[in-house]
Design a protein around this motif. Structure first.
Motif, PDB file in Angstrom:
ATOM      1  N   ALA A   1       0.852  -1.206   0.000  1.00 24.37           N
ATOM      2  CA  ALA A   1       0.000   0.000   0.000  1.00 24.37           C
ATOM      3  C   ALA A   1       0.880   1.246   0.000  1.00 24.37           C
ATOM      4  CB  ALA A   1      -0.918  -0.009   1.223  1.00 24.37           C
ATOM      5  N   GLN A   2       1.968   1.199   0.748  1.00 24.04           N
ATOM      6  CA  GLN A   2       2.876   2.352   0.801  1.00 24.04           C
ATOM      7  C   GLN A   2       3.480   2.612  -0.583  1.00 24.04           C
ATOM      8  OE1 GLN A   2       6.563   2.006   3.121  1.00 24.04           O
ATOM      9  NE2 GLN A   2       6.068   3.984   4.052  1.00 24.04           N
ATOM     10  N   LEU A   3       3.858   1.519  -1.240  1.00 22.45           N
ATOM     11  CA  LEU A   3       4.454   1.655  -2.571  1.00 22.45           C
ATOM     12  C   LEU A   3       3.463   2.258  -3.559  1.00 22.45           C
ATOM     13  CD1 LEU A   3       7.269   0.901  -3.528  1.00 22.45           C
ATOM     14  CD2 LEU A   3       6.346  -1.254  -4.383  1.00 22.45           C
ATOM     15  N   ILE A   4       2.202   1.863  -3.444  1.00 23.04           N
ATOM     16  CA  ILE A   4       1.174   2.427  -4.337  1.00 23.04           C
ATOM     17  C   ILE A   4       1.054   3.939  -4.117  1.00 23.04           C
ATOM     18  CG2 ILE A   4      -1.356   2.484  -4.683  1.00 23.04           C
ATOM     19  CD1 ILE A   4      -1.255  -0.614  -4.525  1.00 23.04           C
ATOM     20  N   HIS A   5       1.386   4.389  -2.905  1.00 23.44           N
ATOM     21  CA  HIS A   5       1.352   5.833  -2.612  1.00 23.44           C
ATOM     22  C   HIS A   5       2.602   6.563  -3.109  1.00 23.44           C
ATOM     23  CE1 HIS A   5      -1.856   4.702   0.143  1.00 23.44           C
ATOM     24  NE2 HIS A   5      -2.084   5.962   0.423  1.00 23.44           N
ATOM     25  N   GLY A   6       3.577   5.819  -3.663  1.00 21.66           N
ATOM     26  CA  GLY A   6       4.815   6.460  -4.106  1.00 21.66           C
ATOM     27  C   GLY A   6       5.450   7.238  -2.957  1.00 21.66           C
ATOM     28  N   GLY A   7       6.038   8.390  -3.281  1.00 26.65           N
ATOM     29  CA  GLY A   7       6.741   9.189  -2.272  1.00 26.65           C
ATOM     30  C   GLY A   7       5.821   9.665  -1.161  1.00 26.65           C
ATOM     31  N   TRP A   8       4.544   9.893  -1.490  1.00 28.72           N
ATOM     32  CA  TRP A   8       3.615  10.417  -0.477  1.00 28.72           C
ATOM     33  C   TRP A   8       3.359   9.404   0.630  1.00 28.72           C
ATOM     34  CZ3 TRP A   8       3.727  15.294  -0.966  1.00 28.72           C
ATOM     35  CH2 TRP A   8       3.956  15.841  -2.240  1.00 28.72           C
ATOM     36  N   GLY A   9       3.565   8.146   0.327  1.00 29.08           N
ATOM     37  CA  GLY A   9       3.395   7.111   1.352  1.00 29.08           C
ATOM     38  C   GLY A   9       4.528   7.096   2.349  1.00 29.08           C
ATOM     39  N   TYR A  10       5.603   7.791   1.985  1.00 30.57           N
ATOM     40  CA  TYR A  10       6.763   7.839   2.878  1.00 30.57           C
ATOM     41  C   TYR A  10       6.665   9.036   3.821  1.00 30.57           C
ATOM     42  CZ  TYR A  10      11.565   6.771   4.211  1.00 30.57           C
ATOM     43  OH  TYR A  10      12.685   6.406   4.905  1.00 30.57           O
ATOM     44  N   SER A  11       5.640   9.861   3.595  1.00 29.17           N
ATOM     45  CA  SER A  11       5.473  11.037   4.453  1.00 29.17           C
ATOM     46  C   SER A  11       4.872  10.612   5.784  1.00 29.17           C
ATOM     47  CB  SER A  11       4.534  12.032   3.763  1.00 29.17           C
ATOM     48  OG  SER A  11       4.032  12.926   4.725  1.00 29.17           O
TER      49      SER A  11
ATOM     50  N   PRO B   1      -1.335   8.274   6.929  1.00 32.91           N
ATOM     51  CA  PRO B   1      -1.560   7.097   7.780  1.00 32.91           C
ATOM     52  C   PRO B   1      -0.902   5.825   7.250  1.00 32.91           C
ATOM     53  CG  PRO B   1      -3.604   8.321   7.549  1.00 32.91           C
ATOM     54  CD  PRO B   1      -2.601   8.977   6.635  1.00 32.91           C
ATOM     55  N   VAL B   2      -0.703   5.748   5.908  1.00 34.14           N
ATOM     56  CA  VAL B   2      -0.144   4.488   5.394  1.00 34.14           C
ATOM     57  C   VAL B   2       1.277   4.266   5.941  1.00 34.14           C
ATOM     58  CG1 VAL B   2       0.948   5.216   3.197  1.00 34.14           C
ATOM     59  CG2 VAL B   2      -0.191   3.004   3.349  1.00 34.14           C
ATOM     60  N   ALA B   3       1.997   5.368   6.200  1.00 32.68           N
ATOM     61  CA  ALA B   3       3.344   5.228   6.779  1.00 32.68           C
ATOM     62  C   ALA B   3       3.243   4.676   8.208  1.00 32.68           C
ATOM     63  CB  ALA B   3       4.055   6.575   6.775  1.00 32.68           C
ATOM     64  N   ARG B   4       2.163   5.032   8.900  1.00 33.29           N
ATOM     65  CA  ARG B   4       1.944   4.479  10.258  1.00 33.29           C
ATOM     66  C   ARG B   4       1.587   2.997  10.168  1.00 33.29           C
ATOM     67  NH1 ARG B   4      -3.280   4.667  12.811  1.00 33.29           N
ATOM     68  NH2 ARG B   4      -3.854   6.386  11.435  1.00 33.29           N
ATOM     69  N   TYR B   5       0.747   2.634   9.191  1.00 37.01           N
ATOM     70  CA  TYR B   5       0.379   1.215   9.087  1.00 37.01           C
ATOM     71  C   TYR B   5       1.629   0.352   8.917  1.00 37.01           C
ATOM     72  CZ  TYR B   5      -4.189   3.308   7.877  1.00 37.01           C
ATOM     73  OH  TYR B   5      -5.335   4.057   7.846  1.00 37.01           O
ATOM     74  N   VAL B   6       2.582   0.866   8.116  1.00 34.31           N
ATOM     75  CA  VAL B   6       3.796   0.077   7.838  1.00 34.31           C
ATOM     76  C   VAL B   6       4.585  -0.159   9.129  1.00 34.31           C
ATOM     77  CG1 VAL B   6       6.054   0.140   6.679  1.00 34.31           C
ATOM     78  CG2 VAL B   6       3.994   0.786   5.431  1.00 34.31           C
ATOM     79  N   VAL B   7       4.822   0.900   9.895  1.00 32.43           N
ATOM     80  CA  VAL B   7       5.649   0.716  11.110  1.00 32.43           C
ATOM     81  C   VAL B   7       4.868  -0.002  12.207  1.00 32.43           C
ATOM     82  CG1 VAL B   7       7.377   2.500  10.723  1.00 32.43           C
ATOM     83  CG2 VAL B   7       5.216   3.150  11.797  1.00 32.43           C
TER      84      VAL B   7
END
Ligand SMILES: Cc1cc2nc3c(=O)[nH]c(=O)nc-3n(C[C@H](O)[C@H](O)[C@H](O)COP(=O)(O)OP(=O)(O)OC[C@H]3O[C@@H](n4cnc5c(N)ncnc54)[C@H](O)[C@@H]3O)c2cc1C
Length: 549
Positions: free
Chosen positions: A500-510, A514-520
């Motif tokens: 899901a983070q990858l689908i968000h591209g760079g914005w998923g790394y911000s 919330p997707v960055a929170r789901y990952v961690v």
């Protein structure tokens, strides 16, 4: 789609799931022989781990197929579930053929998997067009799922938990994570008001005793909003199970109503700085002592990673009461303390005893804080030994009983994080345009979403099946069903959140997304309550190999 009808799809999925199950059974038999029924499992750890993985996946495939069959026979066929059952069963069967190719001594080639017709079914299930068509349907629904529960109480609870999560949890979840704040007291009180801390406490002791399936779906909805919110009741759940199974009636009457009402928040203290999976080596000691003429125990030693130990009013602490007896020398104590809300605390007793706690900084799973604790002659009254005199040196077994329920709940937590990641990925893919089209229209996005949704569904049905099995007979599978759902759904949450983070591209790394929170957050799921390799080897493979000898 295989053949012309949905019935064909379901039948194909059933054939694949059964063939995969047969191949797993042959592999269990082969590795059981190599390990003397699992006794020599440490000489075959890598094979044992793969057995645990494949057996878990085969069971997940069966549960996904069984759900499709239940819906079909109730006259409410679910075409998406059927397509997912076929795709997932094909993945599992395909992986098993790969295992046989690579290591025939452990995975003896299975003629059933080699039949031409079955190989056609594998191709049909794995066909990129088939998986993409799943993705297109999931995208059209923005990732939402309509899984039927066949249980009115669980269905009602899921609906109200979803509303509660949207209004009370979602608005605070991201800031709580980013600022590493402790979960607000107002949320704890609202959850307490709904009786959520008493979800496993018998009604006779002030709880709502909602049953395992209801507890799992409630957890799933809360965890989709915030892993921390979905985790608030886990520690109460673990101590409740230990008290219900091994506490004295006086202890049940004293503690359970206060846990159920949320008056007492629980922390769990098993892990130590030098003792993790090898719980039999717990060093923290309890020796007989007294305070102001009161009989009891003095706790000395260190504990590590005790989640919510600062805010907690009581700690369920496993301590050594017999120096030389391994697991048979451990007892479970209820340690009373004051609640603290910072990252450090110190509690002192009149007799000089103390607990010092320091929270370990973590990338995710914030909001409760996990503490390293030092106990120095901290007094615990005699009546706080769980089980009373009978409970002396039985703490390991009481604690492990509690962990089975905790693992089941973690299946729900992980499914919630996976589902949240999937929905977020769908929403983003539908909105984000690149090269003049929404990225949801690209084949690769559809294929990814199709696989993600299929794996989340497989984890969900494995978890629900474990809940139903435990409701029928708590010890039926010797803890294997909850271990399997925790293992599988946690891996799904890790993988799906990263996709899901990858689908968000760079914005998923911000940090703001919330997707960055789901990952961690997801990363912790395979670690606690039995780190992944230990669940695979010591719980799942060990039991499979003992049964398959
Ligand atoms: C955020 C967080 C919250 C937690 N909350 C709590 C809590 O509230 N209460 C609590 O008591 N604990 C808690 N824990 C601790 C958690 O349960 C432990 O981290 C976990 O049980 C694993 O123990 P360990 O970290 O010491 O790893 P270890 O046991 O040291 O294992 C590390 C690795 O060693 C390898 N390994 C170990 N043994 C074997 C073996 N026999 N065969 C093959 N490989 C092996 C595996 O690769 C394993 O992953 C928490 C942990 C985290 C990260």
């Amino acid at each position: 789609m295989v053949g012309k009808t949905a019935r064909d799809t379901l039948a194909a999925a059933r054939r694949l799931a059964d063939a995969a199950t047969g191949a797993v059974e042959r592999a269990i038999e082969a590795v059981a022989k190599l390990t003397d029924g699992g006794k020599a499992i440490d000489d075959q750890q890598v094979r044992a781990e793969r057995i645990a993985q494949r057996a878990t996946e085969a069971r997940a495939a069966r549960e996904l197929v069984a759900y499709g069959e239940r819906r079909a026979s109730a006259g409410r066929p679910d075409e998406l579930a059927q397509a997912q059952a076929l795709a997932y069963a094909a993945e599992v069967a395909h992986a098993l053929r790969g295992e046989a190719e690579a290591d025939p001594a452990a995975f003896p080639p299975d003629p059933a998997l080699d039949e031409a017709e079955l190989r056609d079914l594998v191709r049909a299930g794995l066909a990129e067009a088939h998986v993409r068509s799943i993705g297109e349907r999931v995208l059209a629904a923005r990732g939402a799922h309509g899984t039927e529960l066949d249980d009115p109480v669980a269905t009602l609870t899921r609906d109200s938990a979803r509303d509660f999560a949207k209004t009370e949890v979602v608005p605070i979840a991201q800031e709580m994570h980013r600022q590493d704040h402790l979960v607000p007291e107002a949320l704890i009180q609202k959850m307490a008001g709904l009786g959520l801390f008493g979800s496993s406490v018998p009604e006779s002791h002030g709880g709502t005793e909602m049953g395992y399936l209801t507890m799992v779906v409630l957890t799933e909805e809360l965890a989709a909003a915030s892993l921390v919110a979905g985790s608030l009741i886990t520690r109460s759940e673990i101590l409740t199970r230990a008290l219900v199974q091994g506490g004295t009636e006086e202890q049940r009457q004293l503690w359970l109503p206060r846990i159920a009402s949320g008056e007492l928040i629980v922390g769990i203290c098993v892990t130590e700085p030098d003792v993790g999976s090898d719980v039999a080596s717990v060093q923290c000691r309890a020796t007989r002592g007294d305070l102001d003429g009161r009989e009891g125990w003095l706790i000395d030693g260190a504990k590590a990673w005790s989640t919510f130990a600062g805010r907690a009013n009581i700690l369920a602490l496993l301590a050594r009461t017999d120096a030389g007896a391994g697991v048979r020398g451990l007892s479970l104590f209820i340690v009373e303390k004051d609640p603290f809300d910072g990252h450090h605390f110190q509690q002192s007793q009149p007799g000089g005893g103390s607990i010092t706690g320091t929270a370990n900084p973590t990338p995710g799973y914030r909001g409760m804080h996990s503490f390293t604790l030092a106990f120095d002659r901290y007094f615990v009254p005699a009546e706080n030994l769980v089980g009373g005199g009978e409970g002396l040196n039985r703490g390991f077994y009481l604690q492990m009983g509690g962990f089975a329920a905790g693992r089941l709940q973690t299946g729900g937590r992980a499914t919630g994080v996976g589902q949240a990641s999937l929905e977020k990925a769908c929403a983003y893919a539908l909105d984000r345009r690149q090269f003049d089209r929404p990225i949801a229209e690209y084949q690769l996005t559809q294929h990814k979403i199709g696989r993600m949704a299929t794996h989340v569904a497989a984890g969900r049905h494995l978890t629900y099946a474990a809940a139903r099995e435990m409701a029928e007979d708590e010890s039926a599978s010797g803890g294997m069903a909850p271990a399997m759902c925790k293992l599988f759904a946690s891996d799904v949450a890790v993988w799906v959140s990263q996709e899901a983070q990858l689908i968000h591209g760079g914005w998923g790394y911000s940090e703001e997304d919330p997707v960055a929170r789901y990952v961690v957050d997801a990363l912790v799921l395979p670690i606690f309550e039995g780190v992944k390799p230990i669940l695979e080897l010591k719980i799942i493979a060990r039991q499979l190999l003992a049964g398959g000898a």
